[in-house]
Design a protein around this motif. Sequence first.
Motif, PDB file in Angstrom:
ATOM      1  N   GLN A  77       0.842  -1.364   0.195  1.00  0.00           N
ATOM      2  CA  GLN A  77      -0.126  -0.026  -0.010  1.00  0.00           C
ATOM      3  C   GLN A  77       0.795   1.225   0.002  1.00  0.00           C
ATOM      4  O   GLN A  77       0.372   2.461   0.101  1.00  0.00           O
ATOM      5  CB  GLN A  77      -0.841   0.056   1.332  1.00  0.00           C
ATOM      6  N   GLY A  78       2.137   1.199  -0.273  1.00  0.00           N
ATOM      7  CA  GLY A  78       2.982   2.228  -0.141  1.00  0.00           C
ATOM      8  C   GLY A  78       3.479   2.903   1.051  1.00  0.00           C
ATOM      9  O   GLY A  78       4.084   3.957   1.304  1.00  0.00           O
ATOM     10  N   VAL A  79       3.199   2.065   2.107  1.00  0.00           N
ATOM     11  CA  VAL A  79       3.501   2.473   3.478  1.00  0.00           C
ATOM     12  C   VAL A  79       4.957   2.385   3.771  1.00  0.00           C
ATOM     13  O   VAL A  79       5.436   1.047   3.753  1.00  0.00           O
ATOM     14  CB  VAL A  79       2.470   1.876   4.698  1.00  0.00           C
ATOM     15  N   LEU A  80       5.923   3.289   4.147  1.00  0.00           N
ATOM     16  CA  LEU A  80       7.352   3.046   4.445  1.00  0.00           C
ATOM     17  C   LEU A  80       7.176   2.667   5.865  1.00  0.00           C
ATOM     18  O   LEU A  80       6.420   3.034   6.958  1.00  0.00           O
ATOM     19  CB  LEU A  80       8.091   4.337   4.353  1.00  0.00           C
ATOM     20  N   GLY A  81       8.220   1.713   6.203  1.00  0.00           N
ATOM     21  CA  GLY A  81       8.430   1.192   7.794  1.00  0.00           C
ATOM     22  C   GLY A  81      10.157   1.040   7.707  1.00  0.00           C
ATOM     23  O   GLY A  81      10.868   1.108   6.880  1.00  0.00           O
ATOM     24  N   ILE A  82      10.366   0.692   9.133  1.00  0.00           N
ATOM     25  CA  ILE A  82      11.720   0.359   9.401  1.00  0.00           C
ATOM     26  C   ILE A  82      11.665  -0.929  10.026  1.00  0.00           C
ATOM     27  O   ILE A  82      11.339  -1.354  10.748  1.00  0.00           O
ATOM     28  CB  ILE A  82      12.314   1.668  10.330  1.00  0.00           C
ATOM     29  N   CYS A  83      12.914  -1.575   9.694  1.00  0.00           N
ATOM     30  CA  CYS A  83      13.121  -2.994  10.002  1.00  0.00           C
ATOM     31  C   CYS A  83      14.777  -3.241  10.507  1.00  0.00           C
ATOM     32  O   CYS A  83      15.516  -3.126   9.780  1.00  0.00           O
ATOM     33  CB  CYS A  83      12.658  -4.179   9.153  1.00  0.00           C
ATOM     34  N   LYS A  84      15.098  -3.668  11.526  1.00  0.00           N
ATOM     35  CA  LYS A  84      16.337  -3.845  12.324  1.00  0.00           C
ATOM     36  C   LYS A  84      17.002  -5.195  11.429  1.00  0.00           C
ATOM     37  O   LYS A  84      16.243  -6.043  10.924  1.00  0.00           O
ATOM     38  CB  LYS A  84      16.569  -4.246  13.836  1.00  0.00           C
ATOM     39  N   PRO A  85      18.264  -5.225  11.229  1.00  0.00           N
ATOM     40  CA  PRO A  85      18.836  -6.058  10.210  1.00  0.00           C
ATOM     41  C   PRO A  85      18.525  -7.501  10.798  1.00  0.00           C
ATOM     42  O   PRO A  85      18.297  -8.454  10.202  1.00  0.00           O
ATOM     43  CB  PRO A  85      20.463  -5.762  10.243  1.00  0.00           C
ATOM     44  N   ASP A  86      18.548  -7.723  11.983  1.00  0.00           N
ATOM     45  CA  ASP A  86      18.509  -9.177  12.614  1.00  0.00           C
ATOM     46  C   ASP A  86      16.944  -9.627  12.382  1.00  0.00           C
ATOM     47  O   ASP A  86      16.699 -10.776  12.161  1.00  0.00           O
ATOM     48  CB  ASP A  86      18.887  -9.157  14.106  1.00  0.00           C
ATOM     49  N   VAL A  87      15.970  -8.586  12.505  1.00  0.00           N
ATOM     50  CA  VAL A  87      14.687  -9.102  12.628  1.00  0.00           C
ATOM     51  C   VAL A  87      14.405  -9.294  10.975  1.00  0.00           C
ATOM     52  O   VAL A  87      13.717 -10.224  10.673  1.00  0.00           O
ATOM     53  CB  VAL A  87      13.761  -8.026  12.848  1.00  0.00           C
ATOM     54  N   PHE A  88      14.934  -8.528  10.101  1.00  0.00           N
ATOM     55  CA  PHE A  88      14.817  -8.639   8.530  1.00  0.00           C
ATOM     56  C   PHE A  88      15.112 -10.051   8.173  1.00  0.00           C
ATOM     57  O   PHE A  88      14.565 -10.269   7.239  1.00  0.00           O
ATOM     58  CB  PHE A  88      15.638  -7.527   7.743  1.00  0.00           C
ATOM     59  N   GLY A  89      16.407 -10.343   8.623  1.00  0.00           N
ATOM     60  CA  GLY A  89      16.988 -11.688   8.072  1.00  0.00           C
ATOM     61  C   GLY A  89      16.077 -12.823   8.749  1.00  0.00           C
ATOM     62  O   GLY A  89      15.958 -13.797   7.930  1.00  0.00           O
ATOM     63  N   ARG A  90      15.315 -12.805   9.869  1.00  0.00           N
ATOM     64  CA  ARG A  90      14.679 -13.775  10.089  1.00  0.00           C
ATOM     65  C   ARG A  90      13.162 -13.801   9.477  1.00  0.00           C
ATOM     66  O   ARG A  90      12.459 -14.802   9.374  1.00  0.00           O
ATOM     67  CB  ARG A  90      14.311 -13.825  11.650  1.00  0.00           C
ATOM     68  N   LYS A  91      12.822 -12.442   9.171  1.00  0.00           N
ATOM     69  CA  LYS A  91      11.363 -12.328   8.648  1.00  0.00           C
ATOM     70  C   LYS A  91      11.155 -12.498   7.286  1.00  0.00           C
ATOM     71  O   LYS A  91      10.161 -13.081   6.690  1.00  0.00           O
ATOM     72  CB  LYS A  91      10.830 -11.003   9.236  1.00  0.00           C
ATOM     73  N   TYR A  92      12.206 -12.039   6.542  1.00  0.00           N
ATOM     74  CA  TYR A  92      12.160 -12.051   4.881  1.00  0.00           C
ATOM     75  C   TYR A  92      13.257 -12.712   4.231  1.00  0.00           C
ATOM     76  O   TYR A  92      14.175 -13.130   4.597  1.00  0.00           O
ATOM     77  CB  TYR A  92      12.302 -10.553   4.539  1.00  0.00           C
ATOM     78  N   GLU A  93      12.868 -13.311   3.126  1.00  0.00           N
ATOM     79  CA  GLU A  93      13.778 -13.834   2.195  1.00  0.00           C
ATOM     80  C   GLU A  93      13.900 -13.216   0.752  1.00  0.00           C
ATOM     81  O   GLU A  93      12.510 -12.499   0.458  1.00  0.00           O
ATOM     82  CB  GLU A  93      13.684 -15.329   2.140  1.00  0.00           C
ATOM     83  N   LEU A  94      14.901 -13.199  -0.052  1.00  0.00           N
ATOM     84  CA  LEU A  94      14.754 -12.598  -1.169  1.00  0.00           C
ATOM     85  C   LEU A  94      13.748 -13.324  -2.038  1.00  0.00           C
ATOM     86  O   LEU A  94      13.687 -14.578  -2.244  1.00  0.00           O
ATOM     87  CB  LEU A  94      16.267 -12.682  -1.957  1.00  0.00           C
ATOM     88  N   VAL A  95      13.076 -12.750  -2.738  1.00  0.00           N
ATOM     89  CA  VAL A  95      12.135 -13.221  -3.911  1.00  0.00           C
ATOM     90  C   VAL A  95      12.784 -13.506  -5.196  1.00  0.00           C
ATOM     91  O   VAL A  95      13.678 -12.262  -5.640  1.00  0.00           O
ATOM     92  CB  VAL A  95      10.895 -12.435  -4.012  1.00  0.00           C
ATOM     93  N   LYS A  96      12.768 -14.526  -5.772  1.00  0.00           N
ATOM     94  CA  LYS A  96      13.632 -14.849  -6.945  1.00  0.00           C
ATOM     95  C   LYS A  96      12.583 -15.012  -8.157  1.00  0.00           C
ATOM     96  O   LYS A  96      11.428 -15.380  -8.056  1.00  0.00           O
ATOM     97  CB  LYS A  96      14.248 -15.911  -6.782  1.00  0.00           C
TER      98      LYS A  96
END
Length: 113
Positions: free
Chosen positions: A94-113
Amino acid sequence: MPRYRTRPIEIEAARFDGELVGEWDKKSKKVTPGTCPEWFPANLQCFAATHMARAVAADNGGTVTRCNDRLYIGSAALGAMEAAPGDWITCDSQGVLGICKPDVFGRKYELVK
């Protein structure tokens, strides 16, 4: 009691290095100049006298402010957030900007191929 899990979603994300937002160069541990994503306010410019910059994110009406090596994002959906160098800046569907700490980002997201 039933258990629930988060539905899979895709987001866009870029790193903040204290100065720029864009693609992270692992070797230099800095953002590669010229890689700022289209969804991030490109008109964010630093005012030399105060080391502050401010821009309005047109899509969601939020604000982005940079002061020295910190980035402040304000939105109606998520409130006020502070990004430090190395943090991920995210943009949801929806275009909403947010911030994510690197350790949380690594656990929560993976690269879409």
